[in-house]
Design an enzyme around this catalytic site. Structure first.
Site, PDB file in Angstrom:
ATOM      1  N   PRO A  45       0.825  -1.215   0.000  1.00 10.60           N
ATOM      2  CA  PRO A  45       0.000   0.000   0.000  1.00 10.60           C
ATOM      3  C   PRO A  45       0.858   1.264   0.000  1.00 10.60           C
ATOM      4  O   PRO A  45       1.981   1.246   0.507  1.00 10.60           O
ATOM      5  CB  PRO A  45      -0.791  -0.106   1.308  1.00 10.60           C
ATOM      6  CG  PRO A  45      -0.051  -1.080   2.163  1.00 10.60           C
ATOM      7  CD  PRO A  45       0.712  -1.987   1.248  1.00 10.60           C
ATOM      8  N   ASP A  46       0.356   2.357  -0.594  1.00 10.77           N
ATOM      9  CA  ASP A  46       1.069   3.641  -0.512  1.00 10.77           C
ATOM     10  C   ASP A  46       0.645   4.340   0.777  1.00 10.77           C
ATOM     11  O   ASP A  46      -0.013   3.734   1.634  1.00 10.77           O
ATOM     12  CB  ASP A  46       0.840   4.478  -1.782  1.00 10.77           C
ATOM     13  CG  ASP A  46      -0.610   4.905  -1.979  1.00 10.77           C
ATOM     14  OD1 ASP A  46      -1.435   4.643  -1.074  1.00 10.77           O
ATOM     15  OD2 ASP A  46      -0.914   5.500  -3.029  1.00 10.77           O
ATOM     16  N   PHE A  47       1.046   5.587   0.961  1.00 13.81           N
ATOM     17  CA  PHE A  47       0.655   6.337   2.159  1.00 13.81           C
ATOM     18  C   PHE A  47      -0.730   6.952   2.000  1.00 13.81           C
ATOM     19  O   PHE A  47      -1.577   6.825   2.860  1.00 13.81           O
ATOM     20  CB  PHE A  47       1.634   7.499   2.402  1.00 13.81           C
ATOM     21  CG  PHE A  47       2.873   7.130   3.180  1.00 13.81           C
ATOM     22  CD1 PHE A  47       3.052   5.869   3.718  1.00 13.81           C
ATOM     23  CD2 PHE A  47       3.865   8.088   3.380  1.00 13.81           C
ATOM     24  CE1 PHE A  47       4.198   5.553   4.428  1.00 13.81           C
ATOM     25  CE2 PHE A  47       5.015   7.786   4.094  1.00 13.81           C
ATOM     26  CZ  PHE A  47       5.181   6.519   4.620  1.00 13.81           C
ATOM     27  N   ARG A  48      -0.911   7.667   0.865  1.00  8.30           N
ATOM     28  CA  ARG A  48      -1.999   8.653   0.837  1.00  8.30           C
ATOM     29  C   ARG A  48      -3.194   8.317  -0.045  1.00  8.30           C
ATOM     30  O   ARG A  48      -4.129   9.102  -0.095  1.00  8.30           O
ATOM     31  CB  ARG A  48      -1.421  10.022   0.429  1.00  8.30           C
ATOM     32  CG  ARG A  48      -0.444  10.561   1.458  1.00  8.30           C
ATOM     33  CD  ARG A  48       0.190  11.880   1.089  1.00  8.30           C
ATOM     34  NE  ARG A  48       1.141  12.309   2.112  1.00  8.30           N
ATOM     35  CZ  ARG A  48       2.401  11.880   2.207  1.00  8.30           C
ATOM     36  NH1 ARG A  48       2.881  11.036   1.312  1.00  8.30           N
ATOM     37  NH2 ARG A  48       3.189  12.305   3.184  1.00  8.30           N
ATOM     38  N   ASN A 119      10.947   5.170  -2.387  1.00  8.52           N
ATOM     39  CA  ASN A 119      10.487   3.890  -1.859  1.00  8.52           C
ATOM     40  C   ASN A 119      11.575   3.208  -1.044  1.00  8.52           C
ATOM     41  O   ASN A 119      12.765   3.380  -1.279  1.00  8.52           O
ATOM     42  CB  ASN A 119      10.012   2.987  -2.989  1.00  8.52           C
ATOM     43  CG  ASN A 119       8.786   3.548  -3.676  1.00  8.52           C
ATOM     44  OD1 ASN A 119       8.150   4.441  -3.131  1.00  8.52           O
ATOM     45  ND2 ASN A 119       8.473   3.051  -4.850  1.00  8.52           N
ATOM     46  N   ASP A 121      11.239  -0.184  -0.483  1.00 12.55           N
ATOM     47  CA  ASP A 121      10.933  -1.609  -0.679  1.00 12.55           C
ATOM     48  C   ASP A 121      12.004  -2.369  -1.460  1.00 12.55           C
ATOM     49  O   ASP A 121      11.915  -3.581  -1.616  1.00 12.55           O
ATOM     50  CB  ASP A 121       9.558  -1.778  -1.348  1.00 12.55           C
ATOM     51  CG  ASP A 121       9.430  -0.992  -2.661  1.00 12.55           C
ATOM     52  OD1 ASP A 121      10.460  -0.797  -3.363  1.00 12.55           O
ATOM     53  OD2 ASP A 121       8.308  -0.578  -2.988  1.00 12.55           O
ATOM     54  N   HIS A 138      14.926   8.123   0.618  1.00 15.23           N
ATOM     55  CA  HIS A 138      14.410   7.922   1.971  1.00 15.23           C
ATOM     56  C   HIS A 138      14.975   6.646   2.599  1.00 15.23           C
ATOM     57  O   HIS A 138      14.351   6.053   3.461  1.00 15.23           O
ATOM     58  CB  HIS A 138      12.878   7.911   1.951  1.00 15.23           C
ATOM     59  CG  HIS A 138      12.283   9.237   1.553  1.00 15.23           C
ATOM     60  ND1 HIS A 138      10.956   9.407   1.243  1.00 15.23           N
ATOM     61  CD2 HIS A 138      12.858  10.466   1.413  1.00 15.23           C
ATOM     62  CE1 HIS A 138      10.739  10.687   0.934  1.00 15.23           C
ATOM     63  NE2 HIS A 138      11.878  11.346   1.013  1.00 15.23           N
ATOM     64  N   CYS A 146      21.231   1.086  15.737  1.00 14.42           N
ATOM     65  CA  CYS A 146      20.674   1.484  17.031  1.00 14.42           C
ATOM     66  C   CYS A 146      20.429   2.993  16.995  1.00 14.42           C
ATOM     67  O   CYS A 146      21.291   3.744  16.535  1.00 14.42           O
ATOM     68  CB  CYS A 146      21.664   1.141  18.135  1.00 14.42           C
ATOM     69  SG  CYS A 146      21.242   1.885  19.723  1.00 14.42           S
ATOM     70  N   CYS A 149      23.234   4.407  20.240  1.00 14.31           N
ATOM     71  CA  CYS A 149      24.695   4.366  20.075  1.00 14.31           C
ATOM     72  C   CYS A 149      25.093   4.200  18.610  1.00 14.31           C
ATOM     73  O   CYS A 149      26.271   4.214  18.295  1.00 14.31           O
ATOM     74  CB  CYS A 149      25.309   3.260  20.932  1.00 14.31           C
ATOM     75  SG  CYS A 149      25.077   1.607  20.240  1.00 14.31           S
ATOM     76  N   CYS A 173      23.944  -1.627  23.591  1.00 14.03           N
ATOM     77  CA  CYS A 173      23.411  -0.730  24.639  1.00 14.03           C
ATOM     78  C   CYS A 173      21.931  -0.922  24.921  1.00 14.03           C
ATOM     79  O   CYS A 173      21.360  -0.179  25.706  1.00 14.03           O
ATOM     80  CB  CYS A 173      23.688   0.724  24.252  1.00 14.03           C
ATOM     81  SG  CYS A 173      22.552   1.358  23.008  1.00 14.03           S
ATOM     82  N   THR A 210       3.894   9.131  -7.432  1.00 10.10           N
ATOM     83  CA  THR A 210       4.177   9.895  -6.216  1.00 10.10           C
ATOM     84  C   THR A 210       3.247  11.090  -6.108  1.00 10.10           C
ATOM     85  O   THR A 210       2.898  11.689  -7.124  1.00 10.10           O
ATOM     86  CB  THR A 210       5.647  10.369  -6.154  1.00 10.10           C
ATOM     87  OG1 THR A 210       5.793  11.271  -5.039  1.00 10.10           O
ATOM     88  CG2 THR A 210       6.099  11.065  -7.427  1.00 10.10           C
ATOM     89  N   GLU A 236      -3.215  10.814 -10.279  1.00  7.49           N
ATOM     90  CA  GLU A 236      -3.722  12.185 -10.146  1.00  7.49           C
ATOM     91  C   GLU A 236      -2.625  13.156 -10.568  1.00  7.49           C
ATOM     92  O   GLU A 236      -1.450  12.811 -10.566  1.00  7.49           O
ATOM     93  CB  GLU A 236      -4.105  12.451  -8.683  1.00  7.49           C
ATOM     94  CG  GLU A 236      -2.978  12.036  -7.738  1.00  7.49           C
ATOM     95  CD  GLU A 236      -3.210  12.335  -6.259  1.00  7.49           C
ATOM     96  OE1 GLU A 236      -4.187  13.017  -5.930  1.00  7.49           O
ATOM     97  OE2 GLU A 236      -2.378  11.908  -5.445  1.00  7.49           O
ATOM     98  N   CYS A 254       0.123   3.312 -13.236  1.00  9.52           N
ATOM     99  CA  CYS A 254       1.529   3.354 -13.697  1.00  9.52           C
ATOM    100  C   CYS A 254       1.839   2.252 -14.704  1.00  9.52           C
ATOM    101  O   CYS A 254       2.522   2.498 -15.700  1.00  9.52           O
ATOM    102  CB  CYS A 254       2.492   3.136 -12.537  1.00  9.52           C
ATOM    103  SG  CYS A 254       2.667   4.510 -11.463  1.00  9.52           S
TER     104      CYS A 254
END
Ligand code: CNA
Length: 278
Positions: A45-48, A119, A121, A138, A146, A149, A173, A210, A236, A254
């Site tokens: 799934p995408d975010f929006r 992405n 993925d 991203h 971590c 540390c 840690c 996107t 869109e 797409c």
């Protein structure tokens, strides 16, 4: 700009004219910019997207705000919602889409300058695109550290933790371990800043899947020089695409869009064969 505005470089504002431009001008510096929409047909799934997007389906995690699941401040206090979601998104169980294969094909044809992805993925790598062609703006699930540390954490152990839904703890840690994907509130990888000027050298720009709503990624198409055609393949219209005389919009799915594009280039059979093999 509307359909009556004259184009500057293309013969017409459609995908056949873009294909002709690629072939006649021997275009070899295509910059591609993508987001979650190129992976939705793989089952991620995408975010929006309304209804199907992750943000509309987080009710079971009981978050104050859907974006908190990817917020570094929130994660420090409570990493559990992220790990509940990570289980669904973790790479390894998805197959690249036709859109991923189209990007690989652009590379095979010697026409790709760089692929910028939001992405996480790793599906472009899985489609066979070499790592040096990809800017993972991203980050990705390919490594993890971590948050306290900064020690690295072994791949096998995080895979196990994700499967069982546990939150992995640093072996040094006991701090929380987080995959090296960029959360809200974190800096983008240096690689992004070293390469963000590349759209200035592009002879064609392709934006796919996107919402262009996350900065600084969203500003990349604006770096293309005037007179460089830009193609948007998306459900869109987004981010000012369509505002220049040589912008071409393929609104819709797409995979359907890249098939149309490949057909105009005479590459459709090769594209389907590539996808069959993945
Ligand atoms: P978004 O904001 O959810 O936008 C997705 C866009 O793609 C929207 O404009 C949709 O209309 C469009 N879209 C969805 N499905 C299709 C389709 N089949 N064909 C054409 N268009 C489609 O996602 P963005 O990537 O723009 O937002 C940036 C975030 C999302 C990045 O930080 C990613 O890390 C994050 N994300 C990544 C993944 C992944 O790696 N697959 C999944 C979910 C979210």
């Amino acid at each position: 700009v509307d359909e009556n505005t004259p184009t500057q470089v293309l013969e017409a504002r459609n995908i056949d004219a873009v294909a002709k431009y690629i072939q006649e001008k021997n275009v070899r510096h295509i910059v591609v910019m993508v987001g979650a929409g190129i992976s939705t047909s793989a089952g991620i799934p995408d975010f929006r997207s309304p209804g199907t997007g992750i943000y509309d389906n987080l009710a079971h995690l009981d978050l104050p705000d859907a974006e908190d699941v990817f917020d570094i401040g929130f994660f420090r206090n409570n990493p559990r919602p992220f790990y509940a979601l990570a289980r669904e998104l973790y790479p390894g169980k998805f197959r690249p889409t036709v859109a991923h294969c189209f990007i690989k094909l652009l590379h095979d044809k010697g026409r790709l300058l760089k692929h910028f992805t939001q992405n996480i993925d790793c599906l472009e790598r899985q489609a066979g695109l070499p790592g040096e062609m990809i800017i993972e703006a991203h980050g990705s699930f390919a490594s993890q550290h971590c948050i306290d540390c900064k020690a690295q954490f072994p791949d096998e152990l995080i895979k196990k933790a994700v499967q069982t839904g546990e939150v992995p703890r640093c072996l040094e840690c006991k701090g929380f371990v987080k995959p090296d994907i960029v959360f809200f509130g974190e800096a983008l990888p240096e690689e992004f800043f070293l390469n963000r000027h590349l759209p200035e050298d592009a002879d064609l720009c392709i934006v796919m899947g996107t919402s262009l709503s996350v900065q600084p990624f969203a500003s990349l198409p604006g770096f293309c020089k005037d007179g460089v055609p830009r193609v948007l393949i998306n459900m869109e219209r987004v981010g000012g695409m369509g505002s220049r005389p040589d912008d071409v919009l393929l609104l819709g799915d797409c995979d359907a869009g890249v098939r149309k594009f490949a057909k105009a280039l005479g590459w459709l059979e090769e594209l389907e064969a590539l996808w069959e093999k993945t």
